[in-house]
Design a protein around this motif. Structure first.
Motif, PDB file in Angstrom:
ATOM      1  N   GLY A  21     135.178  90.995 -32.055  1.00 57.70           N
ATOM      2  CA  GLY A  21     136.526  91.380 -32.451  1.00 57.70           C
ATOM      3  C   GLY A  21     136.742  91.416 -33.949  1.00 57.70           C
ATOM      4  N   LEU A  22     135.657  91.327 -34.723  1.00 59.64           N
ATOM      5  CA  LEU A  22     135.773  91.321 -36.181  1.00 59.64           C
ATOM      6  C   LEU A  22     136.198  92.690 -36.691  1.00 59.64           C
ATOM      7  CD1 LEU A  22     135.218  89.732 -38.850  1.00 59.64           C
ATOM      8  CD2 LEU A  22     132.938  90.754 -38.815  1.00 59.64           C
ATOM      9  N   ARG A  23     137.214  92.691 -37.547  1.00 58.74           N
ATOM     10  CA  ARG A  23     137.650  93.936 -38.166  1.00 58.74           C
ATOM     11  C   ARG A  23     136.870  94.193 -39.445  1.00 58.74           C
ATOM     12  NH1 ARG A  23     144.039  93.800 -38.738  1.00 58.74           N
ATOM     13  NH2 ARG A  23     143.530  91.829 -39.751  1.00 58.74           N
ATOM     14  N   GLY A  24     136.619  95.443 -39.730  1.00 63.90           N
ATOM     15  CA  GLY A  24     135.897  95.817 -40.942  1.00 63.90           C
ATOM     16  C   GLY A  24     135.935  97.318 -41.106  1.00 63.90           C
ATOM     17  N   VAL A  25     134.956  97.874 -41.827  1.00 59.77           N
ATOM     18  CA  VAL A  25     134.869  99.318 -41.990  1.00 59.77           C
ATOM     19  C   VAL A  25     133.468  99.780 -41.636  1.00 59.77           C
ATOM     20  CG1 VAL A  25     136.632  99.366 -43.787  1.00 59.77           C
ATOM     21  CG2 VAL A  25     134.221  99.222 -44.442  1.00 59.77           C
ATOM     22  N   CYS A  26     133.370 101.002 -41.159  1.00 61.53           N
ATOM     23  CA  CYS A  26     132.074 101.590 -40.841  1.00 61.53           C
ATOM     24  C   CYS A  26     131.960 102.963 -41.480  1.00 61.53           C
ATOM     25  CB  CYS A  26     131.865 101.676 -39.331  1.00 61.53           C
ATOM     26  SG  CYS A  26     133.137 102.606 -38.458  1.00 61.53           S
ATOM     27  N   ALA A  27     130.746 103.425 -41.613  1.00 60.29           N
ATOM     28  CA  ALA A  27     130.477 104.684 -42.292  1.00 60.29           C
ATOM     29  C   ALA A  27     130.956 105.867 -41.460  1.00 60.29           C
ATOM     30  CB  ALA A  27     128.992 104.816 -42.577  1.00 60.29           C
ATOM     31  N   LEU A  72     136.180  95.731 -46.734  1.00 62.65           N
ATOM     32  CA  LEU A  72     134.758  95.539 -46.460  1.00 62.65           C
ATOM     33  C   LEU A  72     134.455  94.061 -46.289  1.00 62.65           C
ATOM     34  CD1 LEU A  72     134.869  98.390 -47.961  1.00 62.65           C
ATOM     35  CD2 LEU A  72     132.483  97.921 -48.586  1.00 62.65           C
ATOM     36  N   ASN A  73     133.718  93.715 -45.244  1.00 60.35           N
ATOM     37  CA  ASN A  73     133.324  92.330 -45.010  1.00 60.35           C
ATOM     38  C   ASN A  73     132.119  91.966 -45.866  1.00 60.35           C
ATOM     39  OD1 ASN A  73     135.283  91.524 -43.052  1.00 60.35           O
ATOM     40  ND2 ASN A  73     134.201  92.738 -41.517  1.00 60.35           N
ATOM     41  N   PHE A  74     131.946  90.660 -46.054  1.00 60.35           N
ATOM     42  CA  PHE A  74     130.867  90.139 -46.897  1.00 60.35           C
ATOM     43  C   PHE A  74     129.571  89.997 -46.111  1.00 60.35           C
ATOM     44  CE2 PHE A  74     128.291  86.532 -48.206  1.00 60.35           C
ATOM     45  CZ  PHE A  74     128.126  86.743 -49.564  1.00 60.35           C
ATOM     46  N   GLN A 106     128.687  99.184 -39.544  1.00 62.18           N
ATOM     47  CA  GLN A 106     129.548  98.468 -40.482  1.00 62.18           C
ATOM     48  C   GLN A 106     128.957  98.511 -41.889  1.00 62.18           C
ATOM     49  OE1 GLN A 106     132.054  94.322 -41.103  1.00 62.18           O
ATOM     50  NE2 GLN A 106     130.692  94.488 -39.344  1.00 62.18           N
ATOM     51  N   CYS A 107     129.808  98.704 -42.866  1.00 59.71           N
ATOM     52  CA  CYS A 107     129.398  98.745 -44.265  1.00 59.71           C
ATOM     53  C   CYS A 107     129.837  97.440 -44.925  1.00 59.71           C
ATOM     54  CB  CYS A 107     130.030  99.942 -44.975  1.00 59.71           C
ATOM     55  SG  CYS A 107     129.374 100.239 -46.624  1.00 59.71           S
ATOM     56  N   TYR A 108     128.876  96.717 -45.510  1.00 57.10           N
ATOM     57  CA  TYR A 108     129.130  95.393 -46.063  1.00 57.10           C
ATOM     58  C   TYR A 108     129.168  95.419 -47.586  1.00 57.10           C
ATOM     59  CZ  TYR A 108     128.018  93.399 -41.447  1.00 57.10           C
ATOM     60  OH  TYR A 108     128.009  93.070 -40.120  1.00 57.10           O
TER      61      TYR A 108
END
Length: 547
Positions: free
Chosen positions: A169-175, A338-340, A372-374
């Motif tokens: 369920g982690l929110r973040g961004v993807c390409a 963006l997540n770490f 996911q883009c970190y």
């Protein structure tokens, strides 16, 4: 067919890597370069493969941070001198330095060969690639982040990512599409960067100056943030609304959570940070509310809101170098989505690009469409991630155990031991890292060997090289016994009872976020100490067969 080494190299200025005289580690880096036969200048006398490898090794040295320099072990005289891959951060930075140097050179056939080889090296950078499990359009839980990204794009941000939901369920961004090394992930116009300067030139800043209030830039920025966040018509209202109502950083941890840290370095850091922020607030209020009630109404400028603003800047601000040469702390719309990860896609985001007047976040490694883009904020250990960002990561490669080693002032051999420590350039602060090829740091071992010398061994000092080899069997056994004792003491100081373990047994037990975080931190510290202790025990057990 002629080999690469015989091809015409072309003319033009020499290709070199930059080493700033202002780098606090410049002397040590020059020493490592010299000891390993490396140069800042690109060699044009070898094959393209050999030339590129040496150029990258030089760039790795220039990219050393203090901890990487500490752990670096100079090869012995009978070993081939080389600088291996150090860390994901170091490698990404080194390849970036090489890329910039080659791109600015005359594009001869030889240089183009090097560029191709460098692209292959960048493609080899690895890390997590987590596919998104849910499209943005189908999840209302992504609304705050998606709205912020849409708002930022409307104001000139160039984005190749979209919001997504990932495992757990982690929110973040993807390409949005395949992103290759060197390509831009996000490009944010300089005009969208929120700096402390904006607070100073605002009406709030003007009111403070008119009242002859001499308040530091950081505190003014926090006051301005409180004001702007409360104004639905503010220019960055959508940006402010994207953040949670509360953070899980050290400033907000409960008394019960702090009790779990008793005796730890994290507790000391947390108390220090809390006292600093609280004293800053107490120096301003209620005084400002009484002196300027229309600007600083007491109901708005509360301790809770001031603390929230401090947590926001601690967690999300980036240090960016502007075209005037000054570094400024900035909040950057969209970047916070963006997540770490220590093995990120984006490492470098520290300078305004002069050509576009924007902050460009370029990919250090490939990111496939939908993955996911970190982002990596830096080489941050879990103690900093927990305190300022509200999370920890398992097996953090930047975690270290810090050990202070100083000569006993009552030791009759205090002076010769001190002289030898200084002669060898050994510090008093030492570290043990995670993994590190299961080797104990040579500087740590050398310092302990010196501190544990007896009178007879001190007489043999001119013939000893504790950085290279043990002084003797007895001394080396004392070294390992001392080190094991230090690590066991640190391990025993960690909490014995695990609330997280109780939660595993009782599935109905739900931990508060701060307690769960601190339990994860303590588990990570315990694993790091246990790994180091196992390594020391292994080395100790093999001493008799080696000496």
């Amino acid at each position: 067919m002629k080999g690469p080494s015989k091809r015409k190299r072309g003319e033009g200025p020499p290709i070199s890597l930059p080493l700033s005289a202002e780098d606090p580690l410049v002397t040590q880096k020059k020493a490592v370069l010299h000891a390993n036969g490396l140069s800042l200048l690109l060699s044009l006398t070898s094959s393209s493969r050999e030339t590129l490898n040496k150029f990258i090794e030089s760039a790795r040295v220039l990219s050393f941070n203090e901890e990487e320099l500490y752990f670096f072990t100079q090869p012995r005289g009978d070993e081939e001198a080389s600088i291996p891959l150090i860390s994901p951060r170091n490698e990404a930075t080194a390849l970036h330095l090489c890329t910039v140097a080659l791109e600015s050179a005359n594009q001869t056939e030889f240089v183009l060969e090097l560029v191709v080889g460098l692209q292959e090296k960048r493609a080899e950078l690895g890390g997590p690639d987590t596919p998104s499990t849910e499209e943005v359009e189908s999840s209302a839980s992504l609304a705050p982040g998606a709205a912020t990204l849409e708002w930022a794009v409307e104001r000139g941000v160039n984005s190749r990512v979209r919001c997504g939901i990932f495992e757990g369920g982690l929110r973040g961004v993807c390409a949005v599409d395949d992103i290759h090394p060197g390509e831009c992930v996000l490009q944010v116009p300089q005009t969208l960067l929120i700096t402390q300067d904006m607070a100073q030139i605002s009406a709030l800043g003007a009111a403070l100056r008119a009242a002859e209030e001499d308040i530091d830039d950081e505190s003014v920025a926090l006051l301005w943030t409180i004001q702007q966040r409360s104004n639905p018509g503010a220019e960055f209202a959508t940006f402010w609304a994207s953040f949670p109502e509360s953070f899980n950083t050290g400033l907000s941890w409960s008394t019960a959570a702090l009790a779990l840290l008793d005796g730890s370095a994290l507790l000391d850091r947390t108390i220090e940070t809390r006292q600093l922020v609280r004293s800053s607030y107490d120096a301003l209020f209620p005084r400002l509310s009484r002196a300027l009630p229309q600007v600083f109404p007491e109901a708005l400028f509360t301790w809770e809101k001031y603390k929230w603003a401090a947590e926001l800047w601690n967690s999300y601000a980036l240090l960016v170098k502007f075209q005037d040469g000054k570094q400024r702390s900035c909040l950057v719309p969209a970047v916070g989505l963006l997540n770490f990860s220590p093995q990120a896609h984006v490492y470098r985001f520290s300078c305004i690009d002069a050509a576009t007047s924007s902050l460009r976040l370029e990919a250090a490694r490939s990111c496939q469409r939908g993955s996911q883009c970190y982002l990596a904020y830096g080489a941050l250990p879990n103690i900093q991630l927990a305190l300022f960002y509200g999370f920890v990561i398992e097996d953090n490669p930047y975690d270290v155990i810090k050990v202070t080693l100083e000569p006993d002032p009552d030791d009759p051999l205090h002076q010769p031991k001190t002289n030898l420590l200084e002669k060898l350039g050994l510090p008093t602060e030492h570290m043990i890292g995670r993994g590190r090829s299961r080797q104990l740091p040579t500087k740590l071992l050398a310092a302990l060997r010196i501190l544990l010398l007896d009178e007879e061994e001190v007489l043999r000092l001119p013939a000893l090289d504790p950085l290279r080899a043990p002084v003797g069997k007895k001394n080396e056994h004392m070294v390992m016994e001392t080190l094991v004792g230090l690590l066991e003491g640190l391990l025993e100081a960690l909490p014995v009872e695990s609330v997280a373990g109780q939660a595993d047994l009782d599935k109905d037990l739900v931990l508060d976020d701060d307690i769960a975080l601190i339990q994860k931190y303590c588990s990570s510290e315990r694993a790091l100490l246990a790994e180091a202790l196992e390594n020391c025990t292994r080395v100790w057990g093999a001493l008799d067969s080696l000496l």
